[in-house]
Design an enzyme around this catalytic site. Structure first.
Site, PDB file in Angstrom:
ATOM      1  CD1 TRP A 319      -2.800   1.876   0.736  1.00 18.48           C
ATOM      2  CD2 TRP A 319      -1.248   2.568   2.207  1.00 18.48           C
ATOM      3  NE1 TRP A 319      -3.422   2.839   1.504  1.00 18.48           N
ATOM      4  CE2 TRP A 319      -2.425   3.356   1.835  1.00 18.48           C
ATOM      5  CE3 TRP A 319      -0.439   2.658   2.500  1.00 18.48           C
ATOM      6  CZ2 TRP A 319      -2.863   4.382   2.659  1.00 18.48           C
ATOM      7  CZ3 TRP A 319      -0.208   3.959   3.548  1.00 18.48           C
ATOM      8  CH2 TRP A 319      -1.511   5.001   3.244  1.00 18.48           C
ATOM      9  CG  HIS A 320       3.349   2.247   3.113  1.00 21.87           C
ATOM     10  ND1 HIS A 320       2.576   1.277   3.564  1.00 21.87           N
ATOM     11  CD2 HIS A 320       3.323   3.300   4.384  1.00 21.87           C
ATOM     12  CE1 HIS A 320       2.100   1.565   4.903  1.00 21.87           C
ATOM     13  NE2 HIS A 320       2.302   3.048   5.349  1.00 21.87           N
ATOM     14  N   GLY A 321       3.782   1.865  -0.833  1.00 28.65           N
ATOM     15  CA  GLY A 321       4.041   1.827  -2.397  1.00 28.65           C
ATOM     16  C   GLY A 321       5.019   0.848  -3.338  1.00 28.65           C
ATOM     17  CG  PHE A 468       2.976   6.235   0.425  1.00 28.72           C
ATOM     18  CD1 PHE A 468       4.079   5.863  -0.219  1.00 28.72           C
ATOM     19  CD2 PHE A 468       3.559   6.742   2.289  1.00 28.72           C
ATOM     20  CE1 PHE A 468       5.438   5.500   0.087  1.00 28.72           C
ATOM     21  CE2 PHE A 468       4.964   6.726   2.619  1.00 28.72           C
ATOM     22  CZ  PHE A 468       5.937   6.487   1.367  1.00 28.72           C
TER      23      PHE A 468
END
Lengths: 468, 396
Positions: A319-321, A468
Site C-alpha cells: 500500500w505504501h508504494g 503513497f
C-alpha cells in the site's frame, strides 16, 4: 498545497472568512467545503479531480444499490464492483508499471528479454487514502455495519474534505459522514485544541525536514559510511518519517477541529511501543485498523493467523508504494508480528510478560525499537540489496567510529529531536487539556513554536506520505 | 448562529494575531542575529543602489564588467579607467561582480539593471559578461536550493512577483512572503546559513590536515589587516559594494607599505599546498569544478541574461576569466562540454565569447586560491589586459 506554506495560510484564512463569517446556512456551507476541498486538491493537479469525484459518485450509488439489493448475490455483486473499481484505480495508477517491470525482470530469469510498455502515469496525490476510505463505506454498508446515507454531495464532500484528503487519516464513513449531514458547530475549546494540534504538527514537520539531511548521509551515500553515521542515519529517518507523517496528520486533525470537525488520532507515541503488535496499534492507526477490519478479519482473522498476518502485512507494505522494498518491509513486519504472537504463547515469555517488571518493559521496548529501525531501512533504501548493505553497516564494527565533533553533534541533535517529538506528543496527549486552560502560557508558547517553525526549515519540505 | 459567528471571528482573529506575533518574533530573532537581506545579498543590494546613483551622476561613457566573485576579485574599474585614459580614452568602468549568484540569479539581476538603464535612458559603451563554468553546474545549482527563493524575492520586481503568484501560486506566495514579510530571508536560508554551521563539515575539512602555524599566522594577519584597512580607508568600512571604488577595491598604489606587506604575506601563505587542496576539494564538492556537468536551466538562464543585456550595450562580449590550471585541470570530456556550451552561447545570442582562461598576462601565482585572482598582481594584470584588449572600442 501543503499545510506549512503561505498558500495554505491564505487558503485557510479565506476559507474561514467565507465559511464561518459570510455563509450562515448549512447547505451553502456544505457546497463551499466541497468547492474549497476541490480547489485544495486541484492545486496539485486539477486533472485528477474527476477521478476523485467519479469514484465517490460510483461508490455512493453502489452503497445504495447494496442496501437496496433484493438478494445476497446482488449485494455481493455490487460490493465486488466497488472493490474492483477502487482497487482497479489503484492498480492502474499505482501498481501497473511496477507489475510490468517486475514481470519483465522475472522473465529475464528464464532468459526471456521482454520489453513491456510502461504507463509512466503521474500518481494522483492521496489516491491510496481516498480509495480506501471510499471502499470502507461500501463494505460497511454490505456488512450492515452502517446504513447508507442519502446525499451525494455529503458523501463526496466527506471524501474530499481537504484536511484529510491527501494523506489521511483514512476515515470510516461512519466517523465522518454524519458530520457532513449535520455540520458541526465549532467550540472555542475545540478550536483551541485544534490550534495546539496544528502547532504540534508543524513543529514535528519542521524537525522532520531537518532530519532529512542526516538520513540522506546514510541512504544516499555514494561510498562507505561509518558505524556512527549509519546509526545516526537510521535514527534520523525514524524521526523524519514520524515527524513528517504524524506531523501532517496532527495538522490535518487540528485544522479540522478548528472548524469543528472531529477526526480520530492517527498516532499514539509509536516509538514507545513494547512489541511489534503494539507498534501497529500506535503507528498509522487508521491504516492498521482498516487492514485489520477489512482484510485480516475478512481473511479469517486468527484462524490461520500466520497466513493472514503475512498477507495483511505484505499488502500493507505494498500500500505504501509500488516497490519491492515496501513489500520487504511489510514481509519483515509480518514476520516479527508472527514471531511476537508465537513467543507470547511460550510459557517462559508469558511469565516474563506478566511480571510487569520495569526492566522487562525496557528490554521489550529496546528490542521493538531496534526491529522498527531495521524495518525503516527496508522502507527507505533504494533497493533490497542496498537495504541489506545498510543493515550490514549497522552491525559491522570496523574499528572505532570516526567520531569527529561534527558527527557527534549531528548524532546528539538527531537523538534530541527524536526524543523531543515524542515528549511533545506525550505532553499534548497527557497534559494538553490542562495546558490549554493556562491561557497566559498557552498562547505565548504556541506563538513561540510557530515562530521557531518560521525561523528554521529545510529546502525539501514535501510530505513523504504524499507519494503513497 | 450569531454565537457561531463570534467563535469563527475569534478563530479568525486568533490566526491573524498569532501569525503576526510569530512573524514579529521571527523578524526580531533574525535581526538580532544579523540574518537579513544585507547579510545574504549585501553587495548586490548596494550595487543596485549604486547603479541608480551612477546613472544620474556619472556622465562618462560607461563600461561594466558583470559576473561572479571572480570578476569582483579580478577587475579593478578605477585602474581600468586609468589605463584607458593613458591611451587617450575617457570612460568610466564599474565592477558588477557578485559572489554566490548563479546565472539564474544573475539573469534576474540583469533585468533590474536593464530596467534602471532604460529608466534613465542610458547605455553602456562596453559590457563584458563573465561566463563562469563552475557556477553553471548541476552541483552548484543544487547547493543553491536553499537560497533560490530568497534571492528571487530580492531580485524580482513587484510585477514579476505578482506574475509568479499567478503562474505558480504556491511558489509565488512563498516568494512574496519572503520579500514582504521576512526581508528576503527564508527559513531555509536561516537554517542553511546561520544555524547549520555546527552540523556541517566538508569532506575536504575531514580529509586534509591543516598547518596550525600557517593558520595562526593568517589569523594574525587578518587581525592586523582589517583595522589597518579601516584606518587607511575610513569611508569604505561599511560597504560591500563601494560606490567611490566603483564596485572594486583599493588600488595597490593607494595602500600603505604596511598594508601592502600584510597582503603580500597573506597571499603567499594562502597559496600553501594544503590550503589550495582544501579550496580545490571544496570547489569540487560545491561546484563540480573539474567535471563540469552543466545544468541546462542555468545555461539557458545565462543565454537569456545575455539577450536581456544586449539592447542596452553598444558593445557586448562574454568572457571567461583566467583559470589556475596548476590546480584546476579539466578532463577532455569536461573541456568538450565547456566548448559546446560556449558555442551554444555564441550561436543563440549572437555574442562573441572570449576565452581568457589562459593568457600570458596572468600566471598561476597571481591567484589567492584555486579560482580567484589575488588583489595585488592578479587583479592588476588582468585589468591591464582587459584595458589593452578592449581599448580599440573605447579609445578613438
Amino acid at each position: 498545497m501543503v499545510f506549512n506554506t503561505p498558500i495554505f495560510f491564505v487558503f485557510f484564512v479565506v476559507f474561514l472568512l467565507i465559511y464561518g463569517l459570510i455563509l450562515v446556512q448549512n447547505r451553502p456551507r456544505l457546497y463551499f467545503i466541497l468547492v474549497a476541498s476541490l480547489v485544495f486538491y486541484g492545486a496539485w493537479n486539477y486533472r485528477f479531480i474527476p477521478l476523485l469525484v467519479g469514484s465517490s459518485v460510483i461508490d455512493y450509488y453502489l452503497a445504495l444499490a447494496i442496501a437496496g439489493a433484493a438478494t445476497a448475490q446482488r449485494k455481493k455483486l455490487y460490493l465486488a464492483l466497488s472493490v474492483a473499481m477502487n482497487l482497479g484505480i489503484l492498480g492502474v495508477f499505482k501498481y501497473a508499471d511496477f507489475a510490468l517491470e517486475s514481470t519483465a525482470s522475472f522473465l529475464t530469469l528464464f532468459g526471456i528479454e521482454a520489453t513491456l510498455p510502461t504507463l509512466a502515469w503521474v500518481l494522483p496525490v492521496g489516491i491510496s487514502f481516498y480509495t480506501f476510505q471510499s471502499m470502507s463505506y461500501t463494505i460497511d454498508v454490505y456488512r450492515g455495519d452502517m446504513e447508507p446515507r442519502k446525499g451525494l454531495v455529503h458523501f463526496t464532500t466527506a471524501l474530499a474534505f481537504f484536511p484529510q484528503l491527501v494523506a489521511g487519516p483514512i476515515l470510516r464513513a461512519r466517523q465522518i459522514l454524519p458530520q457532513f449531514h449535520e455540520l458541526p458547530v465549532p467550540t472555542w475549546e475545540g478550536a483551541r485544541h485544534g490550534f495546539l494540534l496544528f502547532t504540534s504538527g508543524i513543529v514535528k514537520k519542521t524537525f522532520a525536514d531537518l532530519l532529512a539531511g542526516p538520513a540522506a548521509v546514510l541512504f544516499e551515500a555514494d561510498g562507505p559510511v561509518s558505524l556512527l553515521e549509519a546509526w545516526t542515519g537510521v535514527l534520523a529517518f525514524a524521526g523524519q518519517i514520524y515527524g513528517d507523517f504524524a506531523g501532517y496528520t496532527d495538522m490535518a486533525i487540528g485544522a479540522a477541529l478548528i472548524i469543528g470537525f472531529k477526526i480520530p488520532r492517527n498516532f499514539n507515541l509509536p516509538y514507545f511501543a513494547v512489541s511489534p503488535v503494539d507498534f501497529w496499534r500506535r503507528w498509522h492507526i487508521s491504516l492498521s485498523t482498516w487492514l485489520r477490519d477489512y482484510l485480516y478479519i475478512s481473511l479469517g482473522g486468527r484462524n490461520q493467523r500466520l497466513r493472514n498476518v503475512m498477507i495483511t502485512m505484505l499488502l500493507g507494505g505494498l500500500w505504501h508504494g509500488a516497490a519491492w522494498t515496501f513489500v520487504a518491509w511489510g514481509f519483515f513486519h509480518g514476520i516479527i508480528i508472527t514471531a511476537t504472537h508465537w513467543l507470547g504463547q511460550l510459557k517462559v515469555f508469558a511469565t516474563f510478560n506478566k511480571s510487569g517488571s520495569k526492566l522487562m518493559t525496557v528490554l521489550k521496548w529496546a528490542i521493538t525499537f531496534y526491529l522498527v529501525l531495521i524495518g525503516w531501512v527496508l522502507f527507505r533504501a533504494h533497493s533490497i540489496e542496498s537495504a541489506f548493505e545498510i543493515i550490514g553497516n549497522l552491525h559491522t564494527f570496523s574499528g572505532l567510529p570516526e567520531a569527529s565533533s561534527v558527527a557527534i553533534r549531528v548524532t546528539a541533535a538527531t537523538l534530541v529531536t527524536l526524543i523531543y517529538m515524542h515528549l511533545q506528543d506525550w505532553f499534548v496527549i497527557a497534559r494538553g487539556e490542562a495546558f490549554e486552560q493556562k491561557k497566559w502560557i498557552f498562547w505565548p508558547v504556541l506563538v513561540l513554536l510557530q515562530a521557531i517553525c518560521l525561523l528554521v526549515g529545510a529546502p525539501s519540505s514535501e510530505f513523504i506520505y504524499f507519494q503513497f | 448562529m450569531p454565537g457561531q459567528r463570534q467563535i469563527f471571528l475569534r478563530i479568525f482573529l486568533t490566526i491573524l494575531i498569532g501569525m503576526a506575533a510569530a512573524m514579529g518574533l521571527v523578524r526580531g530573532f533574525t535581526e538580532a542575529m544579523g540574518a537579513d537581506s544585507q547579510a545574504l545579498l549585501g553587495r548586490v543590494l548596494e550595487g543596485q543602489q549604486g547603479l541608480k546613483r551612477l546613472l544620474v551622476e556619472d556622465e562618462d561613457e560607461l563600461v561594466m564588467v558583470y559576473g561572479s566573485s571572480m570578476t569582483d576579485a579580478g577587475f579593478s574599474p578605477r585602474q581600468f579607467d586609468q589605463h584607458i585614459a593613458a591611451m587617450g580614452g575617457d570612460v568610466s568602468a564599474w565592477n558588477f561582480g557578485f559572489g554566490g549568484l548563479n546565472p539564474m540569479f544573475q539573469e534576474f539581476l540583469a533585468r533590474r539593471i536593464v530596467d534602471d538603464f532604460n529608466a534613465h535612458d542610458r547605455r553602456l559603451k562596453l559590457l563584458l559578461i563573465e561566463f563562469n563554468p563552475f557556477q553553471t553546474t548541476k552541483t552548484r545549482r543544487n547547493g543553491a536550493k536553499a537560497i533560490e527563493e530568497p534571492y528571487m524575492s530580492l531580485l524580482l520586481n513587484g510585477e514579476e512577483i505578482f506574475d509568479k503568484v499567478v503562474e505558480d501560486p504556491e511558489s509565488g506566495l512563498r516568494i512574496a512572503e519572503i520579500r514582504y514579510l521576512r526581508d528576503g530571508v527564508s527559513a531555509e536560508a536561516i537554517t542553511t546559513y546561520f544555524f547549520a554551521e555546527p552540523f556541517q563539515e566538508s569532506s575536504a575539512d575531514a580529509s586534509i590536515e591543516k598547518d596550525a602555524a600557517i593558520e595562526e599566522r593568517i589569523n594574525e594577519l587578518f587581525a592586523a589587516y582589517f583595522p589597518k584597512h579601516e584606518q587607511e580607508f575610513p569611508n569604505f568600512a561599511d560597504c560591500d559594494w563601494c560606490y567611490d571604488w566603483k564596485g572594486g577595491s583599493a588600488l595597490a598604489s593607494e595602500r600603505s607599505a604596511e598594508l601592502t606587506a600584510i597582503l603580500a604575506e597573506y597571499y603567499s601563505l594562502a597559496q600553501a599546498d594544503y590550503r589550495m587542496q582544501l579550496d580545490r576539494l571544496e570547489r569540487i564538492e560545491t561546484s563540480d569544478i573539474i567535471d563540469l556537468d552543466f545544468d541546462e536551466d542555468l545555461v539557458v538562464a545565462f543565454i537569456e541574461m545575455v539577450r536581456v543585456f544586449k539592447p542596452i550595450a553598444d558593445n557586448i562580449e562574454v568572457i571567461l576569466l583566467p583559470k589556475n590550471d596548476d590546480w584546476i585541470q579539466n578532463p577532455p570530456e569536461a573541456v568538450q562540454r565547456l566548448q559546446d556550451v560556449i558555442a551554444r552561447i555564441e550561436r543563440e545570442t549572437g555574442v562573441r565569447v572570449r576565452d581568457f582562461q589562459k593568457i600570458d598576462a596572468v600566471s598561476n601565482d597571481m591567484f589567492s586560491d584555486t579560482t580567484h585572482l589575488n588583489g595585488r598582481e592578479g587583479r592588476e594584470a588582468f585589468t591591464r589586459f582587459l584595458a589593452e584588449e578592449y581599448a580599440h572600442l573605447l579609445v578613438n
